[in-house]
Design an enzyme around this catalytic site. Structure first.
Site, PDB file in Angstrom:
ATOM      1  N   ARG A 167      20.982  46.553  60.292  1.00 32.40           N
ATOM      2  CA  ARG A 167      19.562  46.765  60.075  1.00 32.40           C
ATOM      3  C   ARG A 167      18.762  45.983  61.119  1.00 32.40           C
ATOM      4  NH1 ARG A 167      17.808  44.220  56.398  1.00 32.40           N
ATOM      5  NH2 ARG A 167      19.684  43.220  55.599  1.00 32.40           N
ATOM      6  N   ARG A 224      31.565  48.609  57.858  1.00 35.87           N
ATOM      7  CA  ARG A 224      31.334  48.949  56.449  1.00 35.87           C
ATOM      8  C   ARG A 224      32.194  50.123  55.995  1.00 35.87           C
ATOM      9  NH1 ARG A 224      26.877  46.368  53.493  1.00 35.87           N
ATOM     10  NH2 ARG A 224      26.138  44.825  54.976  1.00 35.87           N
ATOM     11  N   CYS A 259      26.157  38.348  51.168  1.00 37.35           N
ATOM     12  CA  CYS A 259      26.303  37.079  50.447  1.00 37.35           C
ATOM     13  C   CYS A 259      27.039  37.241  49.127  1.00 37.35           C
ATOM     14  CB  CYS A 259      24.938  36.441  50.229  1.00 37.35           C
ATOM     15  SG  CYS A 259      24.208  35.838  51.767  1.00 37.35           S
ATOM     16  N   ASP A 314      24.493  46.796  44.570  1.00 39.43           N
ATOM     17  CA  ASP A 314      23.466  46.492  45.572  1.00 39.43           C
ATOM     18  C   ASP A 314      22.036  46.594  45.051  1.00 39.43           C
ATOM     19  OD1 ASP A 314      23.043  45.746  48.335  1.00 39.43           O
ATOM     20  OD2 ASP A 314      22.268  47.755  48.695  1.00 39.43           O
ATOM     21  N   SER A 364      21.839  40.029  51.902  1.00 35.74           N
ATOM     22  CA  SER A 364      22.870  40.862  52.510  1.00 35.74           C
ATOM     23  C   SER A 364      24.065  40.021  52.942  1.00 35.74           C
ATOM     24  CB  SER A 364      22.283  41.585  53.720  1.00 35.74           C
ATOM     25  OG  SER A 364      21.193  42.368  53.306  1.00 35.74           O
ATOM     26  N   TYR A 388      22.678  53.789  62.301  1.00 36.82           N
ATOM     27  CA  TYR A 388      23.385  52.829  61.446  1.00 36.82           C
ATOM     28  C   TYR A 388      22.915  52.935  59.989  1.00 36.82           C
ATOM     29  CZ  TYR A 388      24.396  48.746  58.784  1.00 36.82           C
ATOM     30  OH  TYR A 388      24.778  47.952  57.736  1.00 36.82           O
ATOM     31  N   HIS A 439      17.087  43.939  44.566  1.00 41.16           N
ATOM     32  CA  HIS A 439      18.293  43.903  45.406  1.00 41.16           C
ATOM     33  C   HIS A 439      19.407  43.196  44.630  1.00 41.16           C
ATOM     34  CE1 HIS A 439      20.052  42.713  49.630  1.00 41.16           C
ATOM     35  NE2 HIS A 439      20.634  43.777  49.133  1.00 41.16           N
ATOM     36  N   LYS A 480      18.051  51.293  51.088  1.00 42.25           N
ATOM     37  CA  LYS A 480      17.069  50.207  51.171  1.00 42.25           C
ATOM     38  C   LYS A 480      15.655  50.773  51.306  1.00 42.25           C
ATOM     39  CE  LYS A 480      19.985  46.957  50.478  1.00 42.25           C
ATOM     40  NZ  LYS A 480      21.071  46.485  51.206  1.00 42.25           N
TER      41      LYS A 480
HETATM   42  P1  GTP Z   1      25.546  43.632  51.445  1.00 44.46           P
HETATM   43  O1  GTP Z   1      26.397  44.813  51.185  1.00 44.46           O
HETATM   44  O2  GTP Z   1      25.210  43.408  52.872  1.00 44.46           O
HETATM   45  O3  GTP Z   1      24.306  43.603  50.617  1.00 44.46           O
HETATM   46  O4  GTP Z   1      26.452  42.331  51.118  1.00 44.46           O
HETATM   47  P2  GTP Z   1      26.996  41.808  49.719  1.00 44.46           P
HETATM   48  O5  GTP Z   1      25.968  40.919  49.109  1.00 44.46           O
HETATM   49  O6  GTP Z   1      27.493  42.937  48.920  1.00 44.46           O
HETATM   50  O7  GTP Z   1      28.188  40.854  50.166  1.00 44.46           O
HETATM   51  P3  GTP Z   1      29.771  41.056  50.016  1.00 44.46           P
HETATM   52  O8  GTP Z   1      30.204  41.050  48.589  1.00 44.46           O
HETATM   53  O9  GTP Z   1      30.181  42.214  50.840  1.00 44.46           O
HETATM   54  O10 GTP Z   1      30.296  39.710  50.685  1.00 44.46           O
HETATM   55  C1  GTP Z   1      29.953  39.376  52.012  1.00 44.46           C
HETATM   56  C2  GTP Z   1      30.874  38.334  52.547  1.00 44.46           C
HETATM   57  O11 GTP Z   1      30.861  37.179  51.710  1.00 44.46           O
HETATM   58  C3  GTP Z   1      32.317  38.800  52.635  1.00 44.46           C
HETATM   59  O12 GTP Z   1      32.855  38.361  53.850  1.00 44.46           O
HETATM   60  C4  GTP Z   1      32.981  38.102  51.497  1.00 44.46           C
HETATM   61  O13 GTP Z   1      34.327  37.849  51.754  1.00 44.46           O
HETATM   62  C5  GTP Z   1      32.172  36.823  51.327  1.00 44.46           C
HETATM   63  N1  GTP Z   1      32.164  36.386  49.920  1.00 44.46           N
HETATM   64  C6  GTP Z   1      31.841  37.136  48.841  1.00 44.46           C
HETATM   65  N2  GTP Z   1      31.967  36.421  47.695  1.00 44.46           N
HETATM   66  C7  GTP Z   1      32.370  35.190  48.055  1.00 44.46           C
HETATM   67  C8  GTP Z   1      32.675  33.994  47.328  1.00 44.46           C
HETATM   68  O14 GTP Z   1      32.592  33.930  46.095  1.00 44.46           O
HETATM   69  N3  GTP Z   1      33.053  32.919  48.055  1.00 44.46           N
HETATM   70  C9  GTP Z   1      33.145  32.956  49.411  1.00 44.46           C
HETATM   71  N4  GTP Z   1      33.516  31.866  50.050  1.00 44.46           N
HETATM   72  N5  GTP Z   1      32.889  34.074  50.146  1.00 44.46           N
HETATM   73  C10 GTP Z   1      32.500  35.166  49.469  1.00 44.46           C
HETATM   74  C1  SPV Z   2      22.411  45.129  53.349  1.00 40.19           C
HETATM   75  O1  SPV Z   2      22.203  44.800  54.520  1.00 40.19           O
HETATM   76  O2  SPV Z   2      21.916  44.497  52.381  1.00 40.19           O
HETATM   77  C2  SPV Z   2      23.272  46.274  53.034  1.00 40.19           C
HETATM   78  C3  SPV Z   2      23.648  47.135  54.100  1.00 40.19           C
HETATM   79  O3  SPV Z   2      23.620  46.527  51.897  1.00 40.19           O
HETATM   80  S1  SPV Z   2      22.374  48.147  54.584  1.00 40.19           S
HETATM   81  O4  SPV Z   2      22.493  49.407  53.869  1.00 40.19           O
HETATM   82  O5  SPV Z   2      22.531  48.294  55.996  1.00 40.19           O
HETATM   83  O6  SPV Z   2      21.091  47.549  54.244  1.00 40.19           O
HETATM   84 MN    MN Z   3      27.387  45.016  49.375  1.00 43.73          MN
END
Ligand code: GTP
Ligand code: SPV
Ligand code: MN
Length: 589
Positions: free
Chosen positions: A74, A375, A255, A282, A253, A202, A231, A211
């Site tokens: 993004r 992704r 996290c 999400d 994002s 993207y 979110h 989003k």
């Molecule tokens: P978006 O799809 O961008 O909104 O991200 P998200 O909030 O869904 O994050 P996601 O669950 O994909 O995790 C993002 C990164 O954080 C990955 O590399 C995970 O491995 C890492 N991660 C997720 N949960 C944990 C956790 O509990 N501990 C640690 N250390 N890393 C984590």
């Molecule tokens: C984020 O960035 O929070 C995502 C991926 O979930 S995107 O759809 O690119 O916003």
């Molecule tokens: Mn996600």
């Protein structure tokens, strides 16, 4: 060009005439939702290299896509909220005058689809017969967008039928145009219920249901209509007594939303009968139910998840979700067996492979093979732990709302707010280290209120006031918490094991929601008594938990000084309740 259109809706047909004459495509194709049409499009995309068909035995129905190397995340700096006045968009959004922006964009769109096909995708956010569903029509020149929207949303003629002759739909116009980063715009006109995206291919910039509609436009609609677009992931947790409770959690994002949404309980929890159910990973649309509680539903139909770090240990349910009918974007292509790979999938990177840019690649190169923001796009029905409530209109009642970010220091493992209003304060002061999900520097701490900084479609001060007002209307509001899985030790290692073990913290959160357990008072809220976090089977002891929930007063005093400064930009729009919460916290520290 609208001859043979599958609708007589004049609001739709007039708009399509308009965008056709602007973009000047060679053909106009209405996406019906039929599998045969989608299959034809996938074949066509394979013939041009836009998609690559993966191993049909190992990954049936799966495809690989690479976006332009300058177009992998993004772009917040080019994302706009164009309200009639700058004040309505507020200090945290990019703004331009709508007329000036339309004029600029119309020049960019003029003839942008010459020599191309235009696809018209009617889509619904939420199940189509939900009274809360929001319909949209995305016009695009990208087959990748068509087939991704077919995974992420409910699409096709059924949406047009449900829309009937109503003007109530979001107009979304997308063109890859020249993929020119300088001409890239992701623009929202909330008052016109319109989204315009150009020069990107993207996901987050072009899958306009996600989003753009379900957060930026929907947050604006929710403010007007008395509901909330957040979110947030939505997770169901069943205890050994068979009671299922639901939590929603807002993390910025990359996290940990997708991971928490699909978590697998630690072994002794499973043995005792704990189970988890994913409702969403999400986005949550939240309303007040007849019972005076907050109810959340997931408007999406699929997952657009971060690939790196996803593996059988960290997130088996996500990995399983990608095993069929999924699209992988910007990952490593294993040429030996025509499958995919990314950093953190396993310890056996492919020997004969190309990287996310299609260049020959081996792990010894020392370079990452998959882009950090690579992704997967996977249908929600594939998820082994998908909730039975996933496809219901009313959604699930929330017992707790959880905010969280990525903070190496400062934020404790978990703390609870003292009240709804104080919880809104806790959400408003969220800060997190930036990630690869958006372009720009990674690892810099920035304020990201409610994880909505890049997604709030109006003034952040009005948005906080909306939160405060919603709290006054709900008889039984969920309790509000903050978590941080990302505290690090002096060597930079994460202290808390995270992932499935996060259920240990959720258990405490649910007990606090039920008011069945005591807590310690800290200046910033309630923290667990260290012995109340279950550490059975972990290598860390109670002393480590004690450290993780300890508040460093000096750091927090600095934090409050930073928040006081941060709040200044919101002027009169800063709700009194938040001002008061800040003063009380400062005093307590
Ligand atoms: P978006 O799809 O961008 O909104 O991200 P998200 O909030 O869904 O994050 P996601 O669950 O994909 O995790 C993002 C990164 O954080 C990955 O590399 C995970 O491995 C890492 N991660 C997720 N949960 C944990 C956790 O509990 N501990 C640690 N250390 N890393 C984590
Ligand atoms: C984020 O960035 O929070 C995502 C991926 O979930 S995107 O759809 O690119 O916003
Ligand atoms: Mn996600």
């Amino acid at each position: 060009m609208t001859k043979g259109a599958p609708t007589d809706n004049k609001y739709v047909l007039d708009w399509i005439e308009e965008v056709v004459s602007l973009c000047k495509p060679d053909n106009v194709i209405w996406i019906t939702g039929e599998e045969s049409q989608l299959e034809e499009l996938r074949k066509e995309a394979c013939s041009t290299g836009e998609l690559e068909k993966l191993n049909e035995e190992k990954l049936p129905g799966c495809y690989l896509h690479r976006s332009d190397p300058r177009d992998v995340a993004r772009v917040e700096s080019r994302t706009f909220i164009c309200t009639p006045t700058k004040e309505e968009a507020g200090p945290t959004n990019n703004w331009e005058d709508p007329d000036a922006m339309y004029e600029k964009l119309n020049k960019l769109y003029d003839g942008c689809m010459k020599g191309r096909d235009m696809y018209i995708i009617p889509f619904s956010m939420s199940i189509i017969d939900s009274p809360f569903a929001k319909f949209g029509i995305e016009v695009t020149d990208s087959i990748y967008v068509v087939v991704s929207m077919a995974i992420m949303t409910r699409i096709g003629n059924q949406v047009l039928e449900a829309l009937g002759d109503s003007p109530q739909y979001t107009k979304g116009l997308h063109s890859k145009a020249k993929l020119d980063p300088e001409g890239r715009y992701i623009v929202h006109f909330p008052q016109d219920n319109t989204i315009m995206s150009i020069n990107s291919g993207y996901g987050g910039n072009v899958l306009l249901g996600k989003k753009c509609l379900a957060l930026r436009i929907a947050s604006y609609l929710g403010h007007n209509e008395g509901w909330m677009a957040e979110h947030m992931l939505i997770l169901g947790i069943e205890n050994p007594q068979g009671e299922v409770k639901y939590v929603a959690a807002a993390f910025p994002s990359a996290c940990g939303k997708t991971n928490l949404a699909m978590l697998i309980p630690p072994k002794h929890y499973r043995d005792a009968g704990w189970k988890t159910y994913c409702v969403g990973d999400d986005i949550a649309w939240i309303r007040i139910g007849d019972d005076g509680r907050l109810w959340a539903c997931n408007p999406e139909n699929g997952f657009f998840g971060v690939a790196p770090g996803t593996n059988a240990k960290s997130n088996l349910n996500a990995l399983e979700s990608t095993k069929k009918n999924s699209i992988f974007t910007n990952v490593v292509h294993d040429l030996d067996d025509n499958t995919v790979w990314w950093e953190g999938l396993n310890d056996t990177p492919p020997k004969n492979a190309v990287d996310w840019q299609g260049r020959p690649w081996t792990a010894d190169s020392g370079e990452k093979g998959a882009h950090p923001n690579s992704r997967f796009t996977a249908p929600a029905v594939n998820c082994p732990c998908i909730s039975t409530e996933f496809n219901t209109a009313k959604g699930v009642p929330l017992s707790a709302i959880i905010f969280g970010g990525r903070r190496a220091k400062t934020a404790p493992l978990v703390y609870q707010s003292r009240s709804w209003d104080h919880g809104v304060f806790v959400g408003s002061i969220m800060a997190s280290e930036t990630t690869a999900a958006a372009t720009g520097q990674v690892g810099v701490v920035r304020r990201d209120p409610m994880a909505m900084l890049p997604f709030c479609g109006y003034h952040m001060g009005d948005y906080w006031q909306h939160w405060i007002d919603m709290g006054k209307k709900v008889k039984n509001p969920p309790k509000i918490f903050n978590v941080n899985w990302f505290r690090t030790d002096d060597e930079g290692h994460f202290i808390w094991p995270g992932f499935g073990d996060n259920l240990r913290v959720l258990e405490w959160i649910l007990k606090r929601s039920d008011e069945t357990i005591d807590a310690d008072e800290a200046p910033i809220g309630y923290v667990p008594k260290p012995e109340d976090i279950d550490i059975e089977g972990l290598t860390i002891g109670e002393d480590v938990v004690r450290d993780l929930v300890t508040i460093d007063r000096d750091l927090w005093k600095e934090e409050m000084a930073g928040i006081r400064e941060y709040y200044k930009q919101f002027g009169d729009k800063l709700p009194e309740e938040l001002k008061k919460a800040l003063e009380e916290t400062e005093a307590a520290l």
